[in-house]
Write an enzyme that holds these catalytic residues in place. Structure first.
Site, PDB file in Angstrom:
ATOM      1  N   MET A 264     -42.176  -9.989  73.835  1.00 39.50           N
ATOM      2  CA  MET A 264     -41.095  -9.007  73.886  1.00 39.50           C
ATOM      3  C   MET A 264     -41.129  -8.114  75.125  1.00 39.50           C
ATOM      4  SD  MET A 264     -39.426  -9.933  71.380  1.00 39.50           S
ATOM      5  CE  MET A 264     -39.849 -11.132  70.129  1.00 39.50           C
TER       6      MET A 264
ATOM      7  N   HIS B  91     -40.289  -7.151  78.882  1.00 40.42           N
ATOM      8  CA  HIS B  91     -39.249  -7.481  79.849  1.00 40.42           C
ATOM      9  C   HIS B  91     -39.890  -7.920  81.167  1.00 40.42           C
ATOM     10  CE1 HIS B  91     -37.121  -4.821  77.061  1.00 40.42           C
ATOM     11  NE2 HIS B  91     -36.029  -5.454  77.435  1.00 40.42           N
TER      12      HIS B  91
ATOM     13  N   MET C 276     -47.869  -2.243  79.434  1.00 36.58           N
ATOM     14  CA  MET C 276     -48.399  -3.559  79.066  1.00 36.58           C
ATOM     15  C   MET C 276     -48.912  -4.305  80.290  1.00 36.58           C
ATOM     16  SD  MET C 276     -48.307  -3.356  75.899  1.00 36.58           S
ATOM     17  CE  MET C 276     -49.093  -4.936  75.669  1.00 36.58           C
ATOM     18  N   GLU C 277     -48.262  -4.111  81.428  1.00 34.27           N
ATOM     19  CA  GLU C 277     -48.725  -4.752  82.657  1.00 34.27           C
ATOM     20  C   GLU C 277     -50.097  -4.217  83.061  1.00 34.27           C
ATOM     21  OE1 GLU C 277     -44.557  -5.689  82.200  1.00 34.27           O
ATOM     22  OE2 GLU C 277     -45.643  -3.817  81.943  1.00 34.27           O
TER      23      GLU C 277
ATOM     24  N   ASP D 295     -65.763 -15.118  82.622  1.00 32.90           N
ATOM     25  CA  ASP D 295     -65.727 -16.541  82.964  1.00 32.90           C
ATOM     26  C   ASP D 295     -66.658 -16.870  84.124  1.00 32.90           C
ATOM     27  OD1 ASP D 295     -64.671 -19.285  82.981  1.00 32.90           O
ATOM     28  OD2 ASP D 295     -63.764 -18.677  84.881  1.00 32.90           O
TER      29      ASP D 295
END
Length: 160
Positions: free
Chosen positions: A77, A79, A114-115, A129
């Site tokens: 959700m 954008h 969110m970014e 990793d």
């Protein structure tokens, strides 16, 4: 905000992307942070450039920046956003903890929280990793939004 005020649901109570068409474009900025804990030797080898997969912090920095730009492809959700700045920095405690901080900026109709959170998360996963061969017990902890500015809801700062 009441449960009935959640904006990611349509009239049938199903998920939707929020309509930001009528929102004003403003400068929006978010800072997020995450910490990865590791063995002392692992952190020393990162700084000495002695990790077989390469320069851990350089790769994690690029991975975090790329993640900020790809957030809308990962989180349904969100954008797509024209990111105008994405920066990743690292600070360690000299022993076993490496803290990752991201700053993401845009001029747009929706925020970049969110970014910023995605950026630090992917940077931390990249470190894991690249170092897991020598330290499988690393722990990614305390991922959070430090600050956000801009938009209708104004400024938010996490409690210290």
């Amino acid at each position: 905000m009441e449960k009935d005020d959640l904006t990611h649901f349509n009239d049938e109570k199903r998920a939707k992307m929020v309509d930001v068409t009528s929102k004003s474009e403003t400068k929006r900025r978010a800072i997020a942070r995450a910490t990865i804990h590791m063995n002392e030797e692992t952190l020393a080898r990162i700084h000495a450039g002695k990790i077989a997969k390469g320069d851990v912090l350089a790769v994690a920095q690029v991975a975090g920046i790329m993640a900020a730009k790809k957030t809308s492809e990962l989180i349904p959700m969100c954008h797509p956003i024209m990111t105008t700045k994405a920066d990743i920095s690292f600070e360690d405690d000299g022993k076993t903890a490496l803290t990752i901080t991201s700053e993401v900026v845009t001029v747009g109709k929706t925020g970049v929280e969110m970014e910023a959170l995605t950026a630090v998360t992917i940077a931390a996963l990249t470190i894991y990793d690249m170092c897991k061969a020598m330290d499988k017990g690393m722990r990614i902890e305390k991922t959070y939004l430090v600050e956000k500015t801009g938009g209708k809801s104004g400024t938010f700062k996490a409690e210290a």
